[in-house]
Design a protein around this motif. Structure first.
Motif, mmCIF file in Angstrom:
data_model
loop_
_atom_site.group_PDB
_atom_site.id
_atom_site.type_symbol
_atom_site.label_atom_id
_atom_site.label_comp_id
_atom_site.label_asym_id
_atom_site.label_seq_id
_atom_site.Cartn_x
_atom_site.Cartn_y
_atom_site.Cartn_z
ATOM 1 N N VAL A 71 6.975 3.998 -7.148
ATOM 2 C CA VAL A 71 6.394 2.651 -7.101
ATOM 3 C C VAL A 71 7.214 1.695 -7.960
ATOM 4 O O VAL A 71 7.448 0.535 -7.575
ATOM 5 C CB VAL A 71 4.921 2.677 -7.552
ATOM 6 N N LEU B 77 8.948 -1.770 -6.819
ATOM 7 C CA LEU B 77 8.709 -3.076 -7.423
ATOM 8 C C LEU B 77 10.020 -3.825 -7.663
ATOM 9 O O LEU B 77 10.070 -5.052 -7.558
ATOM 10 C CB LEU B 77 7.928 -2.914 -8.728
ATOM 11 N N ILE C 104 3.614 1.946 3.204
ATOM 12 C CA ILE C 104 3.250 3.074 2.346
ATOM 13 C C ILE C 104 2.395 4.034 3.161
ATOM 14 O O ILE C 104 1.360 3.640 3.722
ATOM 15 C CB ILE C 104 2.471 2.614 1.099
ATOM 16 N N LEU D 113 -0.936 7.975 -3.068
ATOM 17 C CA LEU D 113 -0.652 7.315 -4.339
ATOM 18 C C LEU D 113 -1.510 7.954 -5.423
ATOM 19 O O LEU D 113 -2.744 7.941 -5.324
ATOM 20 C CB LEU D 113 -0.972 5.821 -4.257
ATOM 21 N N LEU E 268 0.867 -0.476 -8.714
ATOM 22 C CA LEU E 268 1.071 -1.305 -7.521
ATOM 23 C C LEU E 268 0.135 -2.511 -7.465
ATOM 24 O O LEU E 268 0.424 -3.495 -6.777
ATOM 25 C CB LEU E 268 0.865 -0.432 -6.278
ATOM 26 N N THR F 84 1.285 -6.400 -7.939
ATOM 27 C CA THR F 84 2.167 -6.862 -6.868
ATOM 28 C C THR F 84 1.411 -6.960 -5.549
ATOM 29 O O THR F 84 1.654 -7.871 -4.743
ATOM 30 C CB THR F 84 3.374 -5.915 -6.728
ATOM 31 N N LEU F 85 0.481 -6.036 -5.323
ATOM 32 C CA LEU F 85 -0.307 -6.073 -4.088
ATOM 33 C C LEU F 85 -1.213 -7.301 -4.070
ATOM 34 O O LEU F 85 -1.443 -7.895 -3.012
ATOM 35 C CB LEU F 85 -1.143 -4.793 -3.982
ATOM 36 N N PHE G 297 2.871 -6.112 2.892
ATOM 37 C CA PHE G 297 2.604 -4.683 2.794
ATOM 38 C C PHE G 297 1.835 -4.204 4.017
ATOM 39 O O PHE G 297 0.973 -4.917 4.548
ATOM 40 C CB PHE G 297 1.730 -4.373 1.570
#
Length: 334
Positions: free
Chosen positions: A116, A120, A137, A143, A151, A154-155, A164
């Motif tokens: 991850v 990033l 993903i 995960l 994550l 950023t998600l 994503f």
């Protein structure tokens, strides 16, 4: 084209391209129906340089050619180590075989935080071709806790044109904070006729029985057939188990042996309540009179499933499973 390989994905793909409103989608549904393929086709369509908004990838532009070669600079596919080779091979994407001398550690089934963090760094870079950057993903539930938490920010707040697609067989296994940041995209089982036609085109014999055995999952049915499991062998399994034949499971990997027994137990419980089986033909199943022994067996199978990946002695473990199964079936029909 991917949607020609899995024709039942054409409608979900068109729907997703039309109604996607979030920068993060969660493709969710049963295993063996094409979650990964749909997620990757979405990514390709978003990166395509000639497709109109809401339309699938053209497969011919420079971006699509880069995508097909596995060298698109704005696409990242994040997989557990254990799935890298089979998943990329099934998609027709190149992959590097691991160096056998590099270490003897078993490939991880988890997506770890190191992967991850590398992702990033990709996410923070500027789009190379100026359209978008897309991350897929799969399976998202792989995960681990640390990776999922890494994550989250950023998600929730992606930089620039980042999008994503998370694909999952078990979305309940995802952190609620991950699920809440994604727009859900359900993927149902394909229509039976389309699934059977797809299997027949790939030379699968006994496709109807294997499709039923996998609960309507055509990709899984194809995988079983290619691994050497025939419909005849599957239908013979209940009677062989009732006779205590250890060889009936000896050729199966421990997780698949447990899975087969759980499907048999499920059908026998249904039969004990006057319902038809789901995974086996009616003629293949005994007619249990009592559900209690089967329910106790079901609980034992759930416990055994926790150790299916690492039995201390696989052959002895299989013998114990068959003996347990024979006892439960015998008790249920008396």
């Amino acid at each position: 084209m991917l949607n020609a390989d899995l024709p039942w994905l054409s409608a979900p793909l068109a729907d997703a391209l039309t109604r996607a409103r979030s920068h993060a989608l969660l493709v969710q549904g049963p295993a063996g129906v094409g979650q990964l393929e749909l997620a990757v086709k979405l990514a390709q369509s978003w990166l395509c340089e000639t497709a109109a908004p809401g339309q699938p990838a053209c497969d011919h532009c420079a971006s699509c050619k880069l995508f097909a070669s596995g060298t698109h600079p704005d696409f990242q596919l994040l997989l557990p180590e254990a799935l890298e080779a089979p998943a990329r091979e099934s998609l027709g994407l190149p992959f590097e075989e691991p160096d056998a001398k590099a270490g003897k550690a078993k490939p991880s089934k988890e997506i770890k935080v190191e992967a991850v963090r590398s992702l990033l760094a990709f996410a923070q870079a500027t789009s190379a071709r100026g359209r978008a950057k897309v991350v897929v993903i799969f399976p998202a539930e792989a995960l681990n806790g640390v990776a999922a938490n890494a994550l989250l920010k950023t998600l929730e707040e992606p930089s620039g044109l980042l999008r994503f697609v998370l694909a999952s067989h078990d979305s309940a296994g995802l952190l609620p904070t991950i699920r809440s940041r994604c727009q859900p995209l359900p993927l149902a089982l394909p229509e039976r006729g389309a699934a059977l036609a797809w299997l027949a085109a790939r030379g699968v014999e006994g496709a109807e029985g294997l499709l039923a055995a996998t609960g309507g999952r055509p990709q899984q049915a194809l995988e079983w057939f290619q691994a050497g499991l025939t419909d005849a062998a599957w239908q013979a399994l209940p009677k062989r188990i009732a006779r205590g034949e250890t060889q009936s499971l000896a050729d199966l990997a421990p997780p698949r042996a447990i899975d087969a027994l759980q499907r048999l137990c499920h059908d026998l419980v249904r039969r004990s309540h006057g319902q038809p089986g789901q995974f086996f033909a009616a003629a293949s199943l005994p007619s249990p009179k009592k559900a209690a022994p089967l329910l106790a067996w079901e609980a034992e199978l759930r416990r055994a499933a926790r150790h299916a990946d690492h039995p201390l002695n696989a052959s002895l473990w299989i013998e114990a499973l068959v003996a347990q199964a024979q006892a439960a079936v015998t008790a249920s029909i008396r």
